[in-house]
Structure formats: structure tokens, C-alpha cells
Motif scaffolding. Structure first.
Motif, PDB file in Angstrom:
ATOM      1  N   GLN A 127       0.829  -1.210   0.000  1.00  0.00           N
ATOM      2  CA  GLN A 127       0.000   0.000   0.000  1.00  0.00           C
ATOM      3  C   GLN A 127       0.858   1.253   0.000  1.00  0.00           C
ATOM      4  N   ALA A 128       1.906   1.267   0.826  1.00  0.00           N
ATOM      5  CA  ALA A 128       2.793   2.437   0.877  1.00  0.00           C
ATOM      6  C   ALA A 128       3.496   2.646  -0.455  1.00  0.00           C
ATOM      7  N   ARG A 129       3.918   1.568  -1.095  1.00  0.00           N
ATOM      8  CA  ARG A 129       4.598   1.668  -2.388  1.00  0.00           C
ATOM      9  C   ARG A 129       3.691   2.303  -3.439  1.00  0.00           C
ATOM     10  N   GLY A 130       2.438   1.837  -3.508  1.00  0.00           N
ATOM     11  CA  GLY A 130       1.520   2.389  -4.497  1.00  0.00           C
ATOM     12  C   GLY A 130       1.194   3.841  -4.235  1.00  0.00           C
ATOM     13  N   MET A 131       1.021   4.196  -2.951  1.00  0.00           N
ATOM     14  CA  MET A 131       0.697   5.579  -2.613  1.00  0.00           C
ATOM     15  C   MET A 131       1.869   6.511  -2.885  1.00  0.00           C
ATOM     16  N   ILE A 132       3.068   6.077  -2.545  1.00  0.00           N
ATOM     17  CA  ILE A 132       4.229   6.945  -2.694  1.00  0.00           C
ATOM     18  C   ILE A 132       4.619   7.090  -4.155  1.00  0.00           C
ATOM     19  N   LYS A 133       4.352   6.111  -4.986  1.00  0.00           N
ATOM     20  CA  LYS A 133       4.611   6.253  -6.413  1.00  0.00           C
ATOM     21  C   LYS A 133       3.798   7.411  -6.995  1.00  0.00           C
ATOM     22  N   GLN A 134       2.598   7.642  -6.454  1.00  0.00           N
ATOM     23  CA  GLN A 134       1.806   8.787  -6.892  1.00  0.00           C
ATOM     24  C   GLN A 134       2.352  10.086  -6.308  1.00  0.00           C
ATOM     25  N   LEU A 135       2.724  10.059  -5.009  1.00  0.00           N
ATOM     26  CA  LEU A 135       3.237  11.269  -4.371  1.00  0.00           C
ATOM     27  C   LEU A 135       4.600  11.676  -4.932  1.00  0.00           C
TER      28      LEU A 135
END
Length: 299
Positions: free
Chosen positions: A178-186
Motif C-alpha cells: 500500500q505504501a509503495r503504491g501511494m508513494i509512487k503517486q506522491l
């Protein structure tokens, strides 16, 4: 005469400006409208208070044995009765609830800490680092979690430390994804590019920019992980894999109550009821937080 004229405005009138509210204020306001979630939050507050003061509320020793008072039924003296060794069950239930909740909170903290930073490292560096770290997650996920838990408890022993390791060893992988997917956007945001241009290191960017923008996701993950860990601890202790007497937890009490349920069903009933209430309250609060944190789910 001015070029523009405000319709409906008279001299001396004051404008009523709508106050600005932050994202968290808006979330709290939305959560307050959910009566089920607020009821669950109130129940959790009461359960937390009882877990703190409950073991000493009646003034009975819930550790040492008193054979003369064994297997007493519910009464004004012993509200939940006593167990097969004469210990006050009311005090023991709340002592077990305190241990189970502490285990769940610590395991959830470890899960969020490990998963968030692991996922942040994957997303921030990308490339071969992302591929290598993702392969590690896939290897860990391919192992049967129950078998891995049993092996850890056998190697490290049936104690609190080994139980925390066993609960956290694989749980962080989902948080990392989840963190990986969110941070790829950020990562594509302009303020992240500006921080990199100013020379900010990866750790500062993760702590200063990534994690504050992920607090909603992390809070929701925590609200769903805590009841899961409580139930897992109870299940492992009930099967004899987790904590064992003289350690106290809801799982241990349920395991002991199951042995006496034919003649003394209250010894099984009260720990089960407290466990169900705790898990249900966390799940209902988690559903309310999910609706409040995501504007798309609001009515």
C-alpha cells in the motif's frame, strides 16, 4: 459609479465568510455523523478504561490461587465467578484484555513502521531496488503464515517477544505494498521534486513529505489490523501455540474456560464476550473511518 455592483448588499452590512476547515477537521465532522462508529468509539474508550483499572477494581488477587474459592458462580462477591484455582474471573478477564490489546497495539505499530519504510524505499528509489525488495515480499508471502508462526514460537519459545515476532513477521508486507503504491503517486508531486532539488535526502523526504500525506491510509490500516491481531493472538493461545499459563490473555482464558465449559460455562462465556465486543467495536470504528477518510464514500 463603480463598474461592478454587489446585488443584495446594503451599506453597513457585514459579510459572513464560511470558516475554512482542515482535512482532519472535515474527517472528524463526518465521523461524528456516523452514529454506529461513534458508538463503537465510546465502547472502545470504556473497554480501554476497564482494561486499565479493571484488574484492580475489585481488590482481588487475580494471580495467586485460593483453592477454597474455586469454581464459584456469579455473585455479588465475585461478579464473573472464579476459575478452577479460585482466582477472581472478573479481574482476570480485564487483565487478559489488557494484555491482548497491548499485543495488538505493539504488533500494529511494528507492522506500520516496517511496512511504511520498506514500501517508501521501494517507491522512492525504484529500478532494481524496487524489483529486489518486491521479490523479497513475494518470497515471504509465499510461505504459509501459520506454519511460519509455529516455527518461530518453537524456536524462540512461547513468550510475549516471540509472539510479537510471529504476528509481525509477514503482516507488514501488505502495508508495504500500500505504501509503495501511494508513494509512487506522491513522488510525482512538485513539492517532492523541489525538495530533491534543494538537496533533501531520502529519509527527510520520506518523513517530511510522504508519511504526512499517508496518515489517512495508515490510520485506516491500523484500525483494521488491531482487531485482526487480537483475534490471531486469541486463536494461537487457544490452540496452545501462543501464550501459555501463567501468562494471562483472552486466548489463554478462553482455552482454560473451554476445558471447564461442561460444568462451569461462565468461565468460557465472559472471556468470549469481551473478545467479541473488542473485535466488533474495532471493526465498526474501522468502517466508519474508511467512510470518513474517503470523500467518495460519504453520503
Amino acid at each position: 459609479m463603480s463598474k461592478f455592483e454587489i446585488i443584495g448588499y446594503e451599506e453597513g452590512m457585514e459579510f459572513n465568510e464560511r470558516p475554512t476547515i482542515s482535512y482532519w477537521q472535515d474527517t472528524w465532522r463526518s465521523l461524528q455523523k456516523n452514529q454506529v462508529a461513534m458508538g463503537a468509539l465510546l465502547v472502545l474508550i470504556l473497554l480501554t478504561i476497564m482494561a486499565i483499572i479493571g484488574p484492580n477494581l475489585r481488590g482481588y488477587d487475580y494471580i495467586n490461587m485460593d483453592i477454597a474459592q474455586k469454581n464459584k458462580s456469579c455473585s455479588a462477591t465475585y461478579w464473573f465467578g472464579t476459575d478452577r484455582l479460585g482466582r477472581d474471573l472478573f479481574s482476570r478477564v480485564w487483565a487478559g484484555a489488557r494484555v491482548s490489546m497491548i499485543i495488538a497495539l505493539v504488533a500494529t505499530t511494528l507492522k506500520l513502521f516496517m511496512g511504511t519504510f520498506y514500501g517508501a524505499m521501494m517507491a522512492h528509489f525504484g529500478g532494481w531496488v524496487d524489483d529486489a525488495l518486491m521479490r523479497i515480499i513475494e518470497v515471504i508471502d509465499s510461505l504459509p503464515s501459520l506454519l511460519l508462526t509455529i516455527l518461530i514460537m518453537m524456536v524462540l519459545g512461547k513468550n510475549l517477544f516471540s509472539l510479537l515476532v510471529a504476528l509481525s513477521i509477514t503482516a507488514w508486507c501488505n502495508t508495504a505494498r500500500q505504501a509503495r503504491g501511494m508513494i509512487k503517486q506522491l513522488k510525482e508531486a512538485e513539492y517532492v521534486s523541489a525538495a530533491e532539488a534543494l538537496g533533501a535526502g531520502p529519509l527527510r523526504i520520506i518523513l517530511k513529505h510522504y508519511i504526512p500525506n499517508m496518515l489517512g491510509i495508515l490510520l485506516l490500516d491500523a484500525s483494521t489490523s488491531i482487531p485482526s491481531f487480537i483475534f490471531m493472538e486469541a486463536g494461537l493461545s487457544f490452540l496452545g501455540i501462543g501464550l501459555i499459563p501463567p501468562e494471562i490473555s483472552l486466548g489463554v482464558l478462553i482455552s482454560q474456560g473451554q476445558q471447564a465449559m461442561d460444568f462451569y460455562p461462565t468461565q468460557l462465556f465472559f472471556p468470549c464476550v469481551v473478545l467479541c465486543i473488542i473485535v466488533m467495536a474495532f471493526n465498526l470504528l474501522g468502517d466508519g473511518l474508511r467512510d470518513a477518510l474517503d470523500p467518495r464514500l460519504r453520503n
